[in-house]
Design an enzyme around this catalytic site. Structure first.
Site, PDB file in Angstrom:
ATOM      1  CE  LYS A   1      -9.118 -12.489  -3.445  1.00  0.00           C
ATOM      2  NZ  LYS A   1      -9.350 -12.320  -2.154  1.00  0.00           N
TER       3      LYS A   1
ATOM      4  CE  LYS B   1     -12.223  -1.420  -3.199  1.00  0.00           C
ATOM      5  NZ  LYS B   1     -11.195  -2.032  -2.844  1.00  0.00           N
TER       6      LYS B   1
ATOM      7  CE  LYS C   1      -4.557  -1.611   2.211  1.00  0.00           C
ATOM      8  NZ  LYS C   1      -5.218  -0.953   2.938  1.00  0.00           N
TER       9      LYS C   1
END
Ligand code: TRP
Length: 333
Positions: free
Chosen positions: A197, A200, A115
């Protein structure tokens, strides 16, 4: 009797709209668990602040997530459903646990490294201490099991390390939680990139829970399949990841086995499979979408659910917090 049930707890961040990957892989199986476990599910709104949010969107998604949970069969009478920021004890325990967590161990977390690479202009302290808040979320309810996906396992491990460190100083304050890997649950991949996977972050390959039927059909019609045209509809995740993903979704929606699906499409091609899966998804979502819309129109009901949830959760959480405060040497109020 509920005293004897094992406790289970999980949270999902309302940082994006829910999609069928989370539904078929997790939420769908939650509804039946309340019979055997004492279940706590919360919207991890505090965790979302580690990445900049639009306040009105965060509010909408938090409420929508609650409505979708209920529409998917999570009965608020049988499960404790609440919003993380409504139970201040999470943040209070997180501060204490911050002081029992090492800079070095947080620096090694893979999610922090990922991140901070993705949000290089906003590597805030919350992003760094994210796992400590998560450890507080968990330990404060003394759960036996924490159902999480593969990507969250490292967070459950550091939670156990923190609990162990605290317990070895102060005695058995926290129960050791185990990660819970669900026995069934589909692993849904992106429709336009079946090696990753469904997420969004790739919206064209992702079907959202509240998406319109025509958009769902369009996404399925454009789904990536494989080049093999002899006997095309066959389940083989290694060699035919695109088709196998569509079959997995179809199986999860209709309850059919792969053999049944292969028979159904014998002599037919991908052209027949893709819209059939699209329609099955539209039909599966129809009642959930209707119920979610009905619930969202009844704000007073949703409010009563999250208020009652916060009250039940606070009762349990404050008990643990009081114990911790006493152990570390704070004067009781
Ligand atoms: N970190 C989890 C996620 O991104 C959400 C979460 C926050 C959570 N606190 C938790 C999950 C406690 C399980 C238990 O999905």
């Amino acid at each position: 009797m509920s005293e004897q049930k094992k406790v289970m707890l999980s949270g999902i961040q309302p940082s994006g709209d829910l999609h069928i990957g989370s539904y078929l892989g997790a939420i769908k199986n939650w509804a039946g668990r309340a019979e055997s476990y004492d279940c706590f599910y919360f919207m991890a709104d505090m965790h979302t602040l580690t990445v900049r949010q639009v306040p009105a969107d965060l509010r909408r998604r938090t409420l929508e997530q609650l409505a979708i949970y209920i529409a998917c069969g999570l009965d608020p009478e049988k499960n404790t459903l609440f919003v993380q920021s409504h139970v201040p004890a999470h943040a209070q325990l997180a501060w204490v646990l911050d002081c029992y967590t090492m800079f070095g161990e947080l620096s090694r977390m893979t999610q922090f490294k990922d991140k901070s690479a993705k949000n290089a202009d906003n590597i805030n302290a919350g992003l760094f201490t994210y796992p400590v808040l998560m450890a507080a979320d968990i330990l404060i309810y003394q759960p036996d099991y924490v159902p999480v996906g593969e990507d969250q396992k490292q967070h459950v491990e550091i939670c156990r390390d923190i609990a162990h460190r605290f317990n070895s100083i102060y005695g058995e304050v926290f129960k050791m939680p185990e990660p819970f890997i669900p026995e069934k649950g589909a692993r849904v991949m992106s429709l336009n990139n079946p090696s990753s996977k469904m997420s969004k972050s790739q919206p064209e390959g992702c079907v959202f829970m509240m998406e319109k039927p025509e958009d769902i059909m369009r996404k399925f019609k454009r789904a990536i399949t494989d080049s093999d045209t002899v006997n095309p509809v066959r389940y083989d995740p290694e060699k035919k990841p695109g088709v196998s993903n569509l079959m997995e979704i179809y199986a999860a929606c209709t309850g059919r086995s792969y053999e049944q699906i292969e028979l159904e499409f014998e002599g037919k091609g991908y052209g027949a499979l893709k819209p059939a899966v699209g329609e099955a998804v539209v039909e599966m979502l129809r009642p959930i979408q209707e119920e979610t819309r009905r619930l969202l129109a009844d704000k007073a009901y949703l409010e009563s659910v999250y208020r009652a949830g916060a009250e039940k959760a606070s009762y349990v959480a404050n008990k643990t917090l009081r114990k911790v405060y006493k152990k570390v040497g704070f004067i009781a109020q």
